[in-house]
Design an enzyme around this catalytic site. Structure first.
Site, mmCIF file in Angstrom:
data_model
loop_
_atom_site.group_PDB
_atom_site.id
_atom_site.type_symbol
_atom_site.label_atom_id
_atom_site.label_comp_id
_atom_site.label_asym_id
_atom_site.label_seq_id
_atom_site.Cartn_x
_atom_site.Cartn_y
_atom_site.Cartn_z
ATOM 1 N N ASP A 142 102.617 1.575 97.156
ATOM 2 C CA ASP A 142 103.504 0.414 97.018
ATOM 3 C C ASP A 142 102.643 -0.857 97.096
ATOM 4 O O ASP A 142 102.044 -1.141 98.136
ATOM 5 C CB ASP A 142 104.545 0.473 98.147
ATOM 6 C CG ASP A 142 105.544 -0.682 98.122
ATOM 7 O OD1 ASP A 142 105.200 -1.766 97.629
ATOM 8 O OD2 ASP A 142 106.671 -0.498 98.623
ATOM 9 N N ASN A 152 107.451 -15.180 100.377
ATOM 10 C CA ASN A 152 106.457 -14.331 99.701
ATOM 11 C C ASN A 152 106.075 -14.891 98.328
ATOM 12 O O ASN A 152 105.487 -14.187 97.510
ATOM 13 C CB ASN A 152 107.007 -12.913 99.515
ATOM 14 C CG ASN A 152 107.401 -12.284 100.830
ATOM 15 O OD1 ASN A 152 106.694 -12.400 101.814
ATOM 16 N ND2 ASN A 152 108.548 -11.630 100.851
ATOM 17 N N LYS A 183 107.653 -11.126 94.568
ATOM 18 C CA LYS A 183 106.809 -11.767 95.578
ATOM 19 C C LYS A 183 105.808 -12.690 94.878
ATOM 20 O O LYS A 183 106.203 -13.744 94.418
ATOM 21 C CB LYS A 183 106.224 -10.693 96.468
ATOM 22 C CG LYS A 183 107.359 -10.187 97.374
ATOM 23 C CD LYS A 183 107.151 -8.914 98.085
ATOM 24 C CE LYS A 183 108.409 -8.606 98.898
ATOM 25 N NZ LYS A 183 108.538 -7.215 99.263
HETATM 26 C C1 LIG Z 1 109.694 -6.377 99.508
HETATM 27 C C2 LIG Z 1 109.279 -4.957 99.525
HETATM 28 C C3 LIG Z 1 110.014 -3.979 98.857
HETATM 29 C C4 LIG Z 1 111.353 -4.271 98.263
HETATM 30 O O1 LIG Z 1 111.253 -5.066 97.138
HETATM 31 P P1 LIG Z 1 112.518 -5.950 96.666
HETATM 32 O O2 LIG Z 1 112.226 -6.279 95.256
HETATM 33 O O3 LIG Z 1 112.568 -7.123 97.570
HETATM 34 O O4 LIG Z 1 113.728 -5.063 96.817
HETATM 35 C C5 LIG Z 1 109.510 -2.705 98.825
HETATM 36 N N1 LIG Z 1 108.343 -2.389 99.432
HETATM 37 C C6 LIG Z 1 107.632 -3.295 100.122
HETATM 38 C C7 LIG Z 1 106.364 -2.896 100.787
HETATM 39 C C8 LIG Z 1 108.081 -4.602 100.198
HETATM 40 O O5 LIG Z 1 107.399 -5.505 100.905
#
Ligand SMILES: *Cc1c(COP(=O)(O)O)cnc(C)c1O
Length: 394
Positions: free
Chosen positions: A210, A51, A244
């Protein structure tokens, strides 16, 4: 026999269904190239499962900022944020995150998982209801479970279904929280945020979006799809990660000042977990600044994404590759997805076969994640290799 039998039986069942998972250790060679730690050193693979969309994990600005703070402040933050863990740079990161997101305030969490399981139970409880897109990330579902609110799932991206459920159920509860992702992590499709904003306001709900896979990549300033769709006034809590596109680690929520102040006092994963290490915060801060000041980074990524998709359609693939840097290639059965991933690996491409229970049954897929590490020629060759594997592996 005895107490272990249950767990062993579980693993055997996963083996039979070709859904057993195990981490594969790799060495990173830089520029998106990896080598399996267990194999020969020249078995180099091009990584299509990362990512690290903007290739910021290797950007000199992040490495320099991180290295400077590492040398100055050492490796760990030493305490939780409300103890002695809050450094000036944590607050600076929060201010600049709020700037990126166009909100009054922001709050940094240890990870995206921690943000979701901390924020959701702080917002709603047994008196309340959560309307959750079926394909939301596991951390969102876990947050909903911890909240203890009534959980109502609506069909993925289906706002007619959501509206019907809101009509039937909204009035039975006090607070209502709608949770979506802006770019879905396994399907790469977008939430229709504008229409959702209308619904959310009409039914008097809170909205949590999110932006894990959108932060830094969409919107004129890199603020995500909330910025691109100009809906920030209707989004009560924006969440996203630094792990990411931003190439670092940790996560944020962005919201009004009162809501952030409330979460500081209420979100247990903020209160009871150690603050992020200074070097990590330094990398996130450098990444935020790059995203703000260098829109060319995301333009470059989107051009590469378009090239990959064009190669697939020119090669005869008729499936809709979706609107984002996450390109899912649906193949149906888990076994076929695993076989195609193995064939691609033979050819030098590391692609994850995403299988149930991460995705619904019979929708096993190869998930290509396009990043700025991928050179145009590599994208052309990878698309050709995929088309061949799809034709050969039945
Ligand atoms: C990766 C992800 C998370 C979690 O994030 P991390 O920092 O890896 O714990 C939460 N929500 C979504 C949609 C994700 O893709």
């Amino acid at each position: 026999m005895g107490s272990m039998e249950r767990y062993n039986a579980f693993l055997r069942q996963r083996d039979r269904a070709a859904t057993r998972r195990a981490p594969v250790a790799l060495r990173r060679l830089g520029q998106g190239k990896i080598v399996p730690a267990s194999g020969p050193a020249d078995a180099v693979l091009i990584d299509f499962s990362s990512n690290d969309y903007l290739a910021l994990t290797e950007h000199p600005a992040l490495i320099a900022a991180s290295g400077k703070l590492l040398a100055e402040m050492g490796t760990g933050a030493g305490a939780a944020r409300l103890m002695s863990g809050t450094l000036e740079i944590h607050q600076q990161l929060e201010q600049e995150t709020a700037l990126l997101k166009g909100t009054e305030a922001a709050l940094v969490f240890g990870s995206g998982y921690l943000a979701n399981i901390g924020v959701i139970p702080a917002l709603v409880d047994r008196r309340d209801v959560i309307f959750c897109d079926r394909l939301n990330h596991a951390s969102i579902y876990d947050g909903c479970l911890l909240a203890g609110a009534r959980l109502i799932r609506f069909r993925h991206n289906d706002l007619n279904h959501l509206e019907q459920l809101l009509r039937q159920q909204r009035s039975k509860f006090q607070q209502a929280l709608i949770i979506v992702e802006s770019i879905y992590s396994m399907d790469g499709d977008r939430c229709p945020l504008k229409e959702l904003a209308g619904l959310k306001n009409r039914f008097n709900c809170l909205l949590l979006v999110d932006e894990a896979h959108a932060t830094g990549l969409y919107g004129a300033g890199g603020g995500g799809l909330i910025e691109e769709d100009a809906v920030s006034a209707s989004v009560d809590i924006a969440m996203g990660t630094f792990s990411k596109a931003l190439g670092s680690y940790g996560a944020y929520i962005a919201a009004s000042r009162p809501l952030v102040d409330y979460l500081v006092n209420r979100a247990r994963t903020f209160i009871y977990s150690t603050a992020l290490p200074p070097a990590v915060v330094g990398a996130s801060l450098a990444a935020l600044r790059l995203v703000r000041n260098e829109p060319g980074l995301r333009r470059d990524l989107h051009q590469r994404v378009e090239l990959f998709k064009k190669c697939l359609s020119d090669g005869g693939l008729t499936d809709d590759p979706g609107p984002s840097q996450i390109v899912p290639i649906l193949v149906g059965e888990s076994r076929r997805a695993v076989a195609i991933a193995a064939a691609l690996r033979e050819k030098g491409y590391f692609v994850t076969a995403v299988r149930p229970p991460t995705v619904p049954k019979k929708t096993a897929r190869l998930r290509f994640s396009i990043t700025r590490h991928h050179r145009p020629e590599e994208l052309r060759q990878a698309a050709a290799a995929l088309l061949r594997a799809l034709a050969e592996v039945r």
